[in-house]
Design a protein around this motif. Sequence first.
Motif, PDB file in Angstrom:
ATOM      1  N   ILE A 135      37.642   6.052 -51.851  1.00  0.00           N
ATOM      2  CA  ILE A 135      37.360   6.247 -50.430  1.00  0.00           C
ATOM      3  C   ILE A 135      35.896   6.548 -50.125  1.00  0.00           C
ATOM      4  CG2 ILE A 135      37.836   7.853 -48.511  1.00  0.00           C
ATOM      5  CD1 ILE A 135      40.761   7.747 -49.415  1.00  0.00           C
ATOM      6  N   ARG A 136      35.244   7.332 -50.984  1.00  0.00           N
ATOM      7  CA  ARG A 136      33.870   7.763 -50.675  1.00  0.00           C
ATOM      8  C   ARG A 136      32.899   6.601 -50.406  1.00  0.00           C
ATOM      9  NH1 ARG A 136      33.574  11.436 -54.219  1.00  0.00           N
ATOM     10  NH2 ARG A 136      34.131  13.159 -52.855  1.00  0.00           N
ATOM     11  N   PRO A 137      32.877   5.538 -51.236  1.00  0.00           N
ATOM     12  CA  PRO A 137      31.952   4.436 -50.962  1.00  0.00           C
ATOM     13  C   PRO A 137      32.205   3.760 -49.610  1.00  0.00           C
ATOM     14  CG  PRO A 137      32.874   4.225 -53.170  1.00  0.00           C
ATOM     15  CD  PRO A 137      33.634   5.306 -52.492  1.00  0.00           C
ATOM     16  N   VAL A 138      33.489   3.658 -49.232  1.00  0.00           N
ATOM     17  CA  VAL A 138      33.847   3.045 -47.947  1.00  0.00           C
ATOM     18  C   VAL A 138      33.375   3.932 -46.802  1.00  0.00           C
ATOM     19  CG1 VAL A 138      35.738   2.161 -46.516  1.00  0.00           C
ATOM     20  CG2 VAL A 138      35.842   1.926 -49.004  1.00  0.00           C
ATOM     21  N   LYS A 139      33.603   5.238 -46.931  1.00  0.00           N
ATOM     22  CA  LYS A 139      33.154   6.192 -45.909  1.00  0.00           C
ATOM     23  C   LYS A 139      31.638   6.145 -45.743  1.00  0.00           C
ATOM     24  CE  LYS A 139      35.151  10.305 -45.542  1.00  0.00           C
ATOM     25  NZ  LYS A 139      36.123  10.336 -44.451  1.00  0.00           N
ATOM     26  N   ASP A 140      30.927   6.042 -46.865  1.00  0.00           N
ATOM     27  CA  ASP A 140      29.463   5.977 -46.816  1.00  0.00           C
ATOM     28  C   ASP A 140      28.998   4.726 -46.070  1.00  0.00           C
ATOM     29  OD1 ASP A 140      29.266   8.353 -48.200  1.00  0.00           O
ATOM     30  OD2 ASP A 140      28.879   7.421 -50.147  1.00  0.00           O
ATOM     31  N   GLU A 141      29.681   3.604 -46.331  1.00  0.00           N
ATOM     32  CA  GLU A 141      29.337   2.342 -45.660  1.00  0.00           C
ATOM     33  C   GLU A 141      29.607   2.443 -44.160  1.00  0.00           C
ATOM     34  OE1 GLU A 141      27.858  -1.486 -45.424  1.00  0.00           O
ATOM     35  OE2 GLU A 141      27.918  -0.218 -47.214  1.00  0.00           O
ATOM     36  N   ILE A 142      30.738   3.048 -43.808  1.00  0.00           N
ATOM     37  CA  ILE A 142      31.078   3.229 -42.385  1.00  0.00           C
ATOM     38  C   ILE A 142      30.072   4.148 -41.718  1.00  0.00           C
ATOM     39  CG2 ILE A 142      32.784   4.268 -40.814  1.00  0.00           C
ATOM     40  CD1 ILE A 142      34.955   3.150 -42.711  1.00  0.00           C
ATOM     41  N   ARG A 143      29.706   5.218 -42.407  1.00  0.00           N
ATOM     42  CA  ARG A 143      28.723   6.165 -41.866  1.00  0.00           C
ATOM     43  C   ARG A 143      27.392   5.454 -41.578  1.00  0.00           C
ATOM     44  NH1 ARG A 143      28.695   9.615 -45.889  1.00  0.00           N
ATOM     45  NH2 ARG A 143      30.487  10.787 -45.180  1.00  0.00           N
ATOM     46  N   HIS A 144      26.992   4.594 -42.504  1.00  0.00           N
ATOM     47  CA  HIS A 144      25.746   3.837 -42.345  1.00  0.00           C
ATOM     48  C   HIS A 144      25.833   2.911 -41.123  1.00  0.00           C
ATOM     49  CE1 HIS A 144      22.217   1.433 -43.372  1.00  0.00           C
ATOM     50  NE2 HIS A 144      22.968   0.352 -43.280  1.00  0.00           N
ATOM     51  N   ASN A 145      26.964   2.216 -40.971  1.00  0.00           N
ATOM     52  CA  ASN A 145      27.155   1.314 -39.828  1.00  0.00           C
ATOM     53  C   ASN A 145      27.183   2.073 -38.506  1.00  0.00           C
ATOM     54  OD1 ASN A 145      27.274  -1.047 -41.388  1.00  0.00           O
ATOM     55  ND2 ASN A 145      29.462  -0.808 -41.759  1.00  0.00           N
ATOM     56  N   GLU A 146      27.826   3.236 -38.503  1.00  0.00           N
ATOM     57  CA  GLU A 146      27.874   4.053 -37.285  1.00  0.00           C
ATOM     58  C   GLU A 146      26.499   4.563 -36.900  1.00  0.00           C
ATOM     59  OE1 GLU A 146      30.732   7.200 -37.565  1.00  0.00           O
ATOM     60  OE2 GLU A 146      32.297   5.951 -36.683  1.00  0.00           O
ATOM     61  N   LYS A 147      25.724   4.935 -37.897  1.00  0.00           N
ATOM     62  CA  LYS A 147      24.369   5.421 -37.645  1.00  0.00           C
ATOM     63  C   LYS A 147      23.533   4.339 -36.970  1.00  0.00           C
ATOM     64  CE  LYS A 147      20.479   7.730 -39.925  1.00  0.00           C
ATOM     65  NZ  LYS A 147      19.862   8.109 -41.212  1.00  0.00           N
ATOM     66  N   GLU A 148      23.631   3.120 -37.476  1.00  0.00           N
ATOM     67  CA  GLU A 148      22.902   1.983 -36.886  1.00  0.00           C
ATOM     68  C   GLU A 148      23.360   1.731 -35.452  1.00  0.00           C
ATOM     69  OE1 GLU A 148      23.372  -1.431 -39.412  1.00  0.00           O
ATOM     70  OE2 GLU A 148      21.627  -0.894 -40.648  1.00  0.00           O
ATOM     71  N   LEU A 149      24.680   1.792 -35.248  1.00  0.00           N
ATOM     72  CA  LEU A 149      25.245   1.568 -33.909  1.00  0.00           C
ATOM     73  C   LEU A 149      24.754   2.635 -32.936  1.00  0.00           C
ATOM     74  CD1 LEU A 149      27.330  -0.113 -32.209  1.00  0.00           C
ATOM     75  CD2 LEU A 149      29.048   1.568 -32.906  1.00  0.00           C
ATOM     76  N   ASN A 150      24.777   3.892 -33.364  1.00  0.00           N
ATOM     77  CA  ASN A 150      24.329   4.995 -32.511  1.00  0.00           C
ATOM     78  C   ASN A 150      22.841   4.906 -32.174  1.00  0.00           C
ATOM     79  OD1 ASN A 150      26.912   5.986 -32.485  1.00  0.00           O
ATOM     80  ND2 ASN A 150      26.546   7.606 -33.962  1.00  0.00           N
ATOM     81  N   GLN A 151      22.049   4.493 -33.159  1.00  0.00           N
ATOM     82  CA  GLN A 151      20.609   4.333 -32.913  1.00  0.00           C
ATOM     83  C   GLN A 151      20.352   3.238 -31.894  1.00  0.00           C
ATOM     84  OE1 GLN A 151      19.128   3.706 -36.916  1.00  0.00           O
ATOM     85  NE2 GLN A 151      18.653   5.869 -37.214  1.00  0.00           N
ATOM     86  N   PHE A 152      21.121   2.152 -31.974  1.00  0.00           N
ATOM     87  CA  PHE A 152      20.971   1.070 -30.993  1.00  0.00           C
ATOM     88  C   PHE A 152      21.371   1.548 -29.604  1.00  0.00           C
ATOM     89  CE2 PHE A 152      22.829  -2.550 -28.653  1.00  0.00           C
ATOM     90  CZ  PHE A 152      21.665  -3.300 -28.495  1.00  0.00           C
ATOM     91  N   PHE A 153      22.507   2.246 -29.503  1.00  0.00           N
ATOM     92  CA  PHE A 153      22.953   2.755 -28.197  1.00  0.00           C
ATOM     93  C   PHE A 153      21.956   3.758 -27.622  1.00  0.00           C
ATOM     94  CE2 PHE A 153      27.798   1.866 -28.692  1.00  0.00           C
ATOM     95  CZ  PHE A 153      27.559   0.529 -28.408  1.00  0.00           C
ATOM     96  N   GLU A 154      21.344   4.527 -28.493  1.00  0.00           N
ATOM     97  CA  GLU A 154      20.332   5.491 -28.060  1.00  0.00           C
ATOM     98  C   GLU A 154      19.156   4.787 -27.400  1.00  0.00           C
ATOM     99  OE1 GLU A 154      17.996   9.332 -30.008  1.00  0.00           O
ATOM    100  OE2 GLU A 154      19.348   8.142 -31.253  1.00  0.00           O
ATOM    101  N   SER A 155      18.863   3.575 -27.847  1.00  0.00           N
ATOM    102  CA  SER A 155      17.718   2.835 -27.316  1.00  0.00           C
ATOM    103  C   SER A 155      18.013   2.127 -25.986  1.00  0.00           C
ATOM    104  CB  SER A 155      17.229   1.794 -28.334  1.00  0.00           C
ATOM    105  OG  SER A 155      18.177   0.754 -28.481  1.00  0.00           O
ATOM    106  N   ILE A 156      19.308   1.905 -25.684  1.00  0.00           N
ATOM    107  CA  ILE A 156      19.614   1.167 -24.446  1.00  0.00           C
ATOM    108  C   ILE A 156      20.378   1.974 -23.395  1.00  0.00           C
ATOM    109  CG2 ILE A 156      19.587  -1.070 -25.636  1.00  0.00           C
ATOM    110  CD1 ILE A 156      22.746  -1.006 -25.294  1.00  0.00           C
TER     111      ILE A 156
END
Length: 200
Positions: A135-156
């Motif tokens: 589970i940990r590697p999958v969670k890490d990948e999801i966390r990374h994707n969420e971080k990118e998504l949040n950074q994009f939303f923060e910009s718009i």
Amino acid sequence: MKKILLAFVVLLTTNVFAQRPGGGGRQQNRNPQSEQTQKREKFSASNAAGIFYYDIDEVVKKTKVKDEQKQYQVKKALREYNAKIRELSFINTEKFEALDILVNSMQKRTNSLGSQARDASGNKESVRKKIGATIRPVKDEIRHNEKELNQFFESILSKKQLKKWLKYQKKENESLQPKQAQNRDGQRDRPAGGGRGSMR
């Protein structure tokens, strides 16, 4: 005579109400472990890893994005996010299914063995390690994707819209966490696999 009869009726009524339903003292001998397991949810590796997809229209509605250009950007970003999570889920499907079978069958065995299950503590530890390794590697990948998504939303998004988004996101994450079973003392037992928030 009436007084004696009245006293007898009062005594009888008091005695009936004083008894517990279901056989009084016998209730105390019920196995608290069986009560806990009835309330415990089945382990889901997919939920524990944090696999879920955002409802795009609901996100737009919850964040109150009115501008058409922004709506298009939000929807596009969410579609891309959902596609990444779908791919991640597909890649790990077999591992998740094997883990679900392993953990849920072990929980059943533990429940049926009762006190004898203490002998299986070494086996539990190896299963716990397997859960983490899967589970940990999958969670890490999801966390990374969420971080990118949040950074994009923060910009718009505006600050107000971003706040609504983060609140919605947190609620969605928490909905994946298994409900913790309560034991007879009112204390909560830790779930077997942990929810999405447990390792975030």
